[in-house]
Motif scaffolding. Structure first.
Motif, PDB file in Angstrom:
ATOM      1  N   GLY A 155       0.805  -1.212   0.000  1.00  0.00           N
ATOM      2  CA  GLY A 155       0.000   0.000   0.000  1.00  0.00           C
ATOM      3  C   GLY A 155       0.835   1.257   0.000  1.00  0.00           C
ATOM      4  N   PRO A 156       0.264   2.354  -0.401  1.00  0.00           N
ATOM      5  CA  PRO A 156      -1.099   2.470  -0.928  1.00  0.00           C
ATOM      6  C   PRO A 156      -1.271   1.723  -2.262  1.00  0.00           C
ATOM      7  CG  PRO A 156      -0.223   4.634  -0.317  1.00  0.00           C
ATOM      8  CD  PRO A 156       0.912   3.673  -0.272  1.00  0.00           C
ATOM      9  N   VAL A 157      -2.538   1.328  -2.513  1.00  0.00           N
ATOM     10  CA  VAL A 157      -2.905   0.762  -3.817  1.00  0.00           C
ATOM     11  C   VAL A 157      -4.095   1.561  -4.343  1.00  0.00           C
ATOM     12  CG1 VAL A 157      -4.269  -1.068  -2.696  1.00  0.00           C
ATOM     13  CG2 VAL A 157      -3.613  -1.291  -5.100  1.00  0.00           C
ATOM     14  N   SER A 158      -4.024   1.916  -5.605  1.00  0.00           N
ATOM     15  CA  SER A 158      -5.043   2.791  -6.184  1.00  0.00           C
ATOM     16  C   SER A 158      -5.402   2.351  -7.595  1.00  0.00           C
ATOM     17  CB  SER A 158      -4.512   4.232  -6.297  1.00  0.00           C
ATOM     18  OG  SER A 158      -4.046   4.707  -5.071  1.00  0.00           O
ATOM     19  N   ILE A 159      -6.691   2.398  -7.881  1.00  0.00           N
ATOM     20  CA  ILE A 159      -7.194   2.304  -9.258  1.00  0.00           C
ATOM     21  C   ILE A 159      -8.001   3.578  -9.515  1.00  0.00           C
ATOM     22  CG2 ILE A 159      -8.785   1.077 -10.796  1.00  0.00           C
ATOM     23  CD1 ILE A 159      -6.290  -0.566 -10.363  1.00  0.00           C
ATOM     24  N   ALA A 160      -7.817   4.178 -10.666  1.00  0.00           N
ATOM     25  CA  ALA A 160      -8.538   5.419 -10.995  1.00  0.00           C
ATOM     26  C   ALA A 160     -10.042   5.176 -10.871  1.00  0.00           C
ATOM     27  CB  ALA A 160      -8.178   5.857 -12.409  1.00  0.00           C
ATOM     28  N   PRO A 161     -10.777   6.134 -10.291  1.00  0.00           N
ATOM     29  CA  PRO A 161     -12.211   5.929 -10.035  1.00  0.00           C
ATOM     30  C   PRO A 161     -13.007   5.423 -11.244  1.00  0.00           C
ATOM     31  CG  PRO A 161     -11.460   7.895  -8.914  1.00  0.00           C
ATOM     32  CD  PRO A 161     -10.286   7.387  -9.714  1.00  0.00           C
ATOM     33  N   ASP A 162     -12.731   5.925 -12.435  1.00  0.00           N
ATOM     34  CA  ASP A 162     -13.474   5.492 -13.634  1.00  0.00           C
ATOM     35  C   ASP A 162     -13.228   4.039 -13.994  1.00  0.00           C
ATOM     36  OD1 ASP A 162     -14.354   8.015 -13.849  1.00  0.00           O
ATOM     37  OD2 ASP A 162     -13.223   8.547 -15.664  1.00  0.00           O
ATOM     38  N   HIS A 163     -12.172   3.464 -13.448  1.00  0.00           N
ATOM     39  CA  HIS A 163     -11.786   2.099 -13.823  1.00  0.00           C
ATOM     40  C   HIS A 163     -12.007   1.095 -12.697  1.00  0.00           C
ATOM     41  CE1 HIS A 163      -9.884   3.311 -17.644  1.00  0.00           C
ATOM     42  NE2 HIS A 163      -9.586   4.415 -16.994  1.00  0.00           N
ATOM     43  N   GLN A 164     -12.563   1.552 -11.574  1.00  0.00           N
ATOM     44  CA  GLN A 164     -12.748   0.650 -10.435  1.00  0.00           C
ATOM     45  C   GLN A 164     -13.897  -0.325 -10.703  1.00  0.00           C
ATOM     46  OE1 GLN A 164     -13.152   3.041  -6.876  1.00  0.00           O
ATOM     47  NE2 GLN A 164     -11.138   3.969  -7.145  1.00  0.00           N
ATOM     48  N   GLY A 165     -13.867  -1.444  -9.995  1.00  0.00           N
ATOM     49  CA  GLY A 165     -14.953  -2.412 -10.065  1.00  0.00           C
ATOM     50  C   GLY A 165     -14.939  -3.269 -11.322  1.00  0.00           C
ATOM     51  N   LYS A 166     -13.807  -3.301 -12.019  1.00  0.00           N
ATOM     52  CA  LYS A 166     -13.711  -4.087 -13.259  1.00  0.00           C
ATOM     53  C   LYS A 166     -12.652  -5.192 -13.155  1.00  0.00           C
ATOM     54  CE  LYS A 166     -14.842   0.015 -15.973  1.00  0.00           C
ATOM     55  NZ  LYS A 166     -14.292   1.066 -16.844  1.00  0.00           N
ATOM     56  N   GLY A 167     -12.186  -5.442 -11.965  1.00  0.00           N
ATOM     57  CA  GLY A 167     -11.205  -6.514 -11.793  1.00  0.00           C
ATOM     58  C   GLY A 167      -9.763  -6.069 -11.919  1.00  0.00           C
ATOM     59  N   LEU A 168      -9.535  -4.777 -12.172  1.00  0.00           N
ATOM     60  CA  LEU A 168      -8.158  -4.313 -12.380  1.00  0.00           C
ATOM     61  C   LEU A 168      -7.376  -4.277 -11.066  1.00  0.00           C
ATOM     62  CD1 LEU A 168      -8.774  -1.462 -14.993  1.00  0.00           C
ATOM     63  CD2 LEU A 168      -8.101  -3.837 -15.393  1.00  0.00           C
ATOM     64  N   GLY A 169      -8.053  -3.884  -9.989  1.00  0.00           N
ATOM     65  CA  GLY A 169      -7.376  -3.873  -8.692  1.00  0.00           C
ATOM     66  C   GLY A 169      -6.935  -5.277  -8.307  1.00  0.00           C
ATOM     67  N   ARG A 170      -7.800  -6.252  -8.552  1.00  0.00           N
ATOM     68  CA  ARG A 170      -7.426  -7.651  -8.252  1.00  0.00           C
ATOM     69  C   ARG A 170      -6.185  -8.038  -9.047  1.00  0.00           C
ATOM     70  NH1 ARG A 170      -8.804 -12.531  -6.483  1.00  0.00           N
ATOM     71  NH2 ARG A 170     -10.760 -11.923  -5.504  1.00  0.00           N
ATOM     72  N   THR A 171      -6.162  -7.712 -10.337  1.00  0.00           N
ATOM     73  CA  THR A 171      -5.009  -8.064 -11.180  1.00  0.00           C
ATOM     74  C   THR A 171      -3.741  -7.387 -10.674  1.00  0.00           C
ATOM     75  OG1 THR A 171      -6.447  -8.321 -13.084  1.00  0.00           O
ATOM     76  CG2 THR A 171      -4.115  -7.986 -13.546  1.00  0.00           C
ATOM     77  N   LEU A 172      -3.861  -6.121 -10.302  1.00  0.00           N
ATOM     78  CA  LEU A 172      -2.687  -5.366  -9.839  1.00  0.00           C
ATOM     79  C   LEU A 172      -2.167  -5.923  -8.507  1.00  0.00           C
ATOM     80  CD1 LEU A 172      -0.816  -2.970 -10.420  1.00  0.00           C
ATOM     81  CD2 LEU A 172      -2.494  -1.482  -9.283  1.00  0.00           C
ATOM     82  N   ILE A 173      -3.082  -6.196  -7.578  1.00  0.00           N
ATOM     83  CA  ILE A 173      -2.674  -6.729  -6.268  1.00  0.00           C
ATOM     84  C   ILE A 173      -2.054  -8.120  -6.442  1.00  0.00           C
ATOM     85  CG2 ILE A 173      -3.544  -7.557  -4.038  1.00  0.00           C
ATOM     86  CD1 ILE A 173      -5.639  -5.203  -4.235  1.00  0.00           C
ATOM     87  N   GLU A 174      -2.684  -8.968  -7.247  1.00  0.00           N
ATOM     88  CA  GLU A 174      -2.132 -10.329  -7.438  1.00  0.00           C
ATOM     89  C   GLU A 174      -0.764 -10.276  -8.119  1.00  0.00           C
ATOM     90  OE1 GLU A 174      -5.314 -12.322  -9.470  1.00  0.00           O
ATOM     91  OE2 GLU A 174      -6.239 -12.988  -7.578  1.00  0.00           O
ATOM     92  N   THR A 175      -0.608  -9.370  -9.077  1.00  0.00           N
ATOM     93  CA  THR A 175       0.696  -9.224  -9.744  1.00  0.00           C
ATOM     94  C   THR A 175       1.746  -8.756  -8.749  1.00  0.00           C
ATOM     95  OG1 THR A 175      -0.372  -8.732 -11.849  1.00  0.00           O
ATOM     96  CG2 THR A 175       1.927  -8.055 -11.623  1.00  0.00           C
ATOM     97  N   GLY A 176       1.375  -7.781  -7.905  1.00  0.00           N
ATOM     98  CA  GLY A 176       2.313  -7.293  -6.896  1.00  0.00           C
ATOM     99  C   GLY A 176       2.725  -8.391  -5.935  1.00  0.00           C
ATOM    100  N   LEU A 177       1.752  -9.165  -5.461  1.00  0.00           N
ATOM    101  CA  LEU A 177       2.075 -10.252  -4.529  1.00  0.00           C
ATOM    102  C   LEU A 177       2.960 -11.298  -5.206  1.00  0.00           C
ATOM    103  CD1 LEU A 177      -1.385 -10.684  -2.741  1.00  0.00           C
ATOM    104  CD2 LEU A 177       0.677  -9.592  -1.822  1.00  0.00           C
TER     105      LEU A 177
END
Ligand SMILES: CC(C)(COP(=O)(O)OP(=O)(O)OC[C@H]1O[C@@H](n2cnc3c(N)ncnc32)[C@H](O)[C@@H]1OP(=O)(O)O)[C@@H](O)C(=O)NCCC(=O)NCCS
Length: 173
Positions: A85-107
């Motif tokens: 953290g912090p972890v951020s997805i731009a508001p217009d792009h939230q709720g589309k699975g991108l945060g999951r992809t970014l967090i899983e890639t980071g881990l």
């Protein structure tokens, strides 16, 4: 993730876009005090950004995740652990699975760096999806234990104990 979306390490010229993205993503969050952008800048300044990934779509930075070192008051033997953290997805792009992809890639990338485990302060219903455990015996400034979460990245790694000491830039919060 759409074909036009990619993830890469940050480059020096990304700093301003990462700051703006972070501030915008957290702006409407009730738990935000507006320090998340400055925290990322402080981590970078202090050399504490162990991993900083950006997600791009159509050459725009729409996501960012940071990892930094932590230590534990009662577990000096637990070296190499990191904070997510912090972890951020731009508001217009939230709720589309991108945060999951970014967090899983980071881990995945932290695991590849042989980081034994990750801690964070965050919503249990979000990070539980990624295997994080709340009420894990770690503490942070008297916060309710359900927000203090940890994930072993390496099997058989012992869970650290006691107060988490985050990198200095988090003292902005
Ligand atoms: C949190 C954030 C990074 C998630 O990114 P996102 O692209 O919106 O999330 P996704 O669409 O990939 O969803 C991932 C999963 O988490 C869940 N989720 C997303 N946001 C959540 C939230 N705030 N609380 C609980 N669960 C959440 C989704 O339902 C989804 O679950 P599923 O895969 O089991 O269906 C993004 O919403 C964000 O930038 N928020 C503002 C900044 C912030 O709060 N950062 C985290 C601080 S702890």
């Amino acid at each position: 993730m759409t074909a036009a979306t990619s993830i890469r390490p940050e480059m020096p010229e990304d700093a301003a876009a990462i700051f703006d993205l972070t501030q915008t993503a957290f702006a409407s969050m009730p738990y935000s005090d507006g320090t998340e952008g400055p925290i990322v800048e402080g981590l970078r300044r202090d050399g504490d950004l162990l991993l900083s990934l950006v997600m791009e779509q159509d050459k725009q930075i729409i996501g960012h995740i940071a990892f930094s070192p932590v230590t534990f008051a009662d577990s000096p033997e637990a070296t190499g652990w990191c904070a997510l953290g912090p972890v951020s997805i731009a508001p217009d792009h939230q709720g589309k699975g991108l945060g999951r992809t970014l967090i899983e890639t980071g881990l995945d990338q932290m695991r590849a760096k042989t980081c034994p485990g990750i801690v964070l302060i965050g919503a249990p219903d979000l990070y539980g999806r990624f295997g994080f455990s709340a009420d894990c015996g770690l503490t942070y400034q008297g916060l309710d234990g359900k927000y203090v979460q940890a994930l072993n990245l390496v099997e058989a790694t012992a869970m650290p104990r006691g107060e988490i000491h985050f990198a200095a830039a988090f003292n902005l919060a």
